[in-house]
Design an enzyme around this catalytic site. Structure first.
Site, PDB file in Angstrom:
ATOM      1  N   THR A 122      32.805  10.132  24.308  1.00 54.47           N
ATOM      2  CA  THR A 122      33.868  10.282  25.316  1.00 54.47           C
ATOM      3  C   THR A 122      35.156  10.873  24.747  1.00 54.47           C
ATOM      4  O   THR A 122      36.003  11.348  25.493  1.00 54.47           O
ATOM      5  CB  THR A 122      34.232   8.912  25.916  1.00 54.47           C
ATOM      6  OG1 THR A 122      34.820   8.103  24.870  1.00 54.47           O
ATOM      7  CG2 THR A 122      33.014   8.201  26.475  1.00 54.47           C
ATOM      8  N   ASP A 216      36.215  18.185  10.881  1.00 51.29           N
ATOM      9  CA  ASP A 216      36.496  16.751  10.865  1.00 51.29           C
ATOM     10  C   ASP A 216      37.234  16.405   9.573  1.00 51.29           C
ATOM     11  O   ASP A 216      36.643  16.378   8.491  1.00 51.29           O
ATOM     12  CB  ASP A 216      35.195  15.956  10.973  1.00 51.29           C
ATOM     13  CG  ASP A 216      35.479  14.471  11.198  1.00 51.29           C
ATOM     14  OD1 ASP A 216      36.199  13.869  10.375  1.00 51.29           O
ATOM     15  OD2 ASP A 216      35.006  13.918  12.202  1.00 51.29           O
TER      16      ASP A 216
HETATM   17  C1  PRP Z   1      40.243  11.754  14.158  1.00 53.41           C
HETATM   18  C2  PRP Z   1      41.633  11.993  13.599  1.00 53.41           C
HETATM   19  C3  PRP Z   1      42.514  11.350  14.625  1.00 53.41           C
HETATM   20  C4  PRP Z   1      41.771  11.596  15.903  1.00 53.41           C
HETATM   21  C5  PRP Z   1      42.428  12.718  16.636  1.00 53.41           C
HETATM   22  O1  PRP Z   1      39.825  10.474  13.826  1.00 53.41           O
HETATM   23  O2  PRP Z   1      41.839  11.487  12.335  1.00 53.41           O
HETATM   24  O3  PRP Z   1      42.680   9.952  14.402  1.00 53.41           O
HETATM   25  O4  PRP Z   1      40.418  11.942  15.561  1.00 53.41           O
HETATM   26  O5  PRP Z   1      41.818  12.975  17.842  1.00 53.41           O
HETATM   27  P1  PRP Z   1      42.502  12.725  19.239  1.00 53.41           P
HETATM   28  O6  PRP Z   1      43.878  13.282  19.148  1.00 53.41           O
HETATM   29  O7  PRP Z   1      41.621  13.495  20.192  1.00 53.41           O
HETATM   30  O8  PRP Z   1      42.477  11.265  19.547  1.00 53.41           O
HETATM   31  P2  PRP Z   1      38.370   9.884  14.091  1.00 53.41           P
HETATM   32  O9  PRP Z   1      38.431   8.905  15.203  1.00 53.41           O
HETATM   33  O10 PRP Z   1      37.376  10.996  14.216  1.00 53.41           O
HETATM   34  O11 PRP Z   1      38.071   9.026  12.831  1.00 53.41           O
HETATM   35  P3  PRP Z   1      38.303   9.257  11.274  1.00 53.41           P
HETATM   36  O12 PRP Z   1      39.745   8.955  11.063  1.00 53.41           O
HETATM   37  O13 PRP Z   1      37.404   8.253  10.670  1.00 53.41           O
HETATM   38  O14 PRP Z   1      37.931  10.657  10.935  1.00 53.41           O
HETATM   39  N1  URA Z   2      39.557  15.079  14.586  1.00 56.50           N
HETATM   40  C1  URA Z   2      39.397  15.940  13.551  1.00 56.50           C
HETATM   41  O1  URA Z   2      39.129  15.498  12.431  1.00 56.50           O
HETATM   42  N2  URA Z   2      39.512  17.248  13.791  1.00 56.50           N
HETATM   43  C2  URA Z   2      39.800  17.773  15.009  1.00 56.50           C
HETATM   44  O2  URA Z   2      39.898  19.006  15.160  1.00 56.50           O
HETATM   45  C3  URA Z   2      39.967  16.861  16.069  1.00 56.50           C
HETATM   46  C4  URA Z   2      39.847  15.528  15.842  1.00 56.50           C
END
Ligand code: PRP
Ligand code: URA
Length: 232
Positions: A122, A216
């Protein structure tokens, strides 16, 4: 270093975004970490260099108070005192990549943590917990997360900080790359939160990743992507 302010702010409607000066050096740093073939060592080293610049910029937005000192030749220097009681709050997991950069330049900084994960399907944020110093009200908080995409995670984290008594204007959100969707999401809810970033991306793709982006961030920084994953 002074960042360039973009998105001029009609009072009460839009907040402040500070974009680092788009120098050739910054572009070269971005080039390394945006390259899909970058080694993990390069990704970590060069993203940490940008993070250091962002953290310095964020600290520069905090209030300074007058402080006079006497120099070794007996003159008075009318200087400034750093903002006291700064708290850093990385959003776990990727935000933890920024903790070392803050600790390196902000002596004695206290660190809280908020655990928020974006649901893979989501893309909505799931809050897993928060560990914050008890007396946050009145303290400046640097909220740390390298990615501001849809803004869901940032909004959830700022909501936790507000519930803990932090004023909107005391929050500086420091993020490596961002996109208009996420900036708007934050400023629609929290117009007084200031955002410091080194790039504003073109758009989000259908999977809510930024374009051109860097994939990512957490996986690449911590080595849990395809290249670095260890299969148990
Ligand atoms: C990623 C990133 C942010 C988030 C951004 O974390 O580090 O926290 O997504 O996306 P948004 O602005 O759409 O919410 P993720 O939840 O993938 O986990 P990670 O920190 O373990 O990589
Ligand atoms: N989280 C990431 O790590 N990269 C993106 O581009 C968006 C969310």
């Amino acid at each position: 270093m002074t960042g360039t302010e973009v998105a001029p702010a009609p009072p009460g409607t839009r907040g402040t975004v500070v974009l680092l000066p788009q120098t050739d050096q910054l572009r070269a740093l971005h080039t390394v970490i945006r390259d899909r073939t970058a080694s993990r060592a390069d990704f970590v080293f060069y993203s940490e260099r940008i993070i250091r610049m962002l953290v310095e910029e964020g600290l520069g937005l905090l209030p300074f108070a007058p402080r006079e000192v006497r120099t070794p030749v007996g003159a008075v220097y009318p200087g400034l005192r750093f903002a006291p009681d700064v708290v850093g709050v990385p959003i776990v997991r990727a935000g933890e990549s920024m903790e070392g950069g803050l600790r390196a330049v902000c002596r004695g900084v206290r660190i809280g943590k908020v655990l928020i994960q974006r649901d893979p399907a989501t893309k909505l944020p799931r809050v897993g917990g928060a560990w914050l110093p008890p007396d946050l009200a009145g303290r400046p908080v640097l909220l740390l997360d390298p990615m501001l995409a849809t803004g869901g995670t940032a909004v959830a984290a700022i909501t936790l900080l507000r519930e803990a008594g932090v004023a909107e204007e005391d929050i500086v959100f420091v993020t490596l790359i961002s996109v208009a969707d996420g900036i708007d999401a934050v400023h629609t809810r929290f117009p007084k939160v200031r955002i410091v970033t080194s790039a504003i991306e073109e758009r989000l793709n259908g999977n809510a990743y930024m374009v051109p982006g860097m994939g990512d961030f957490g996986d690449r920084f911590f080595g849990t992507d395809d290249q670095g994953a260890v299969t148990p």
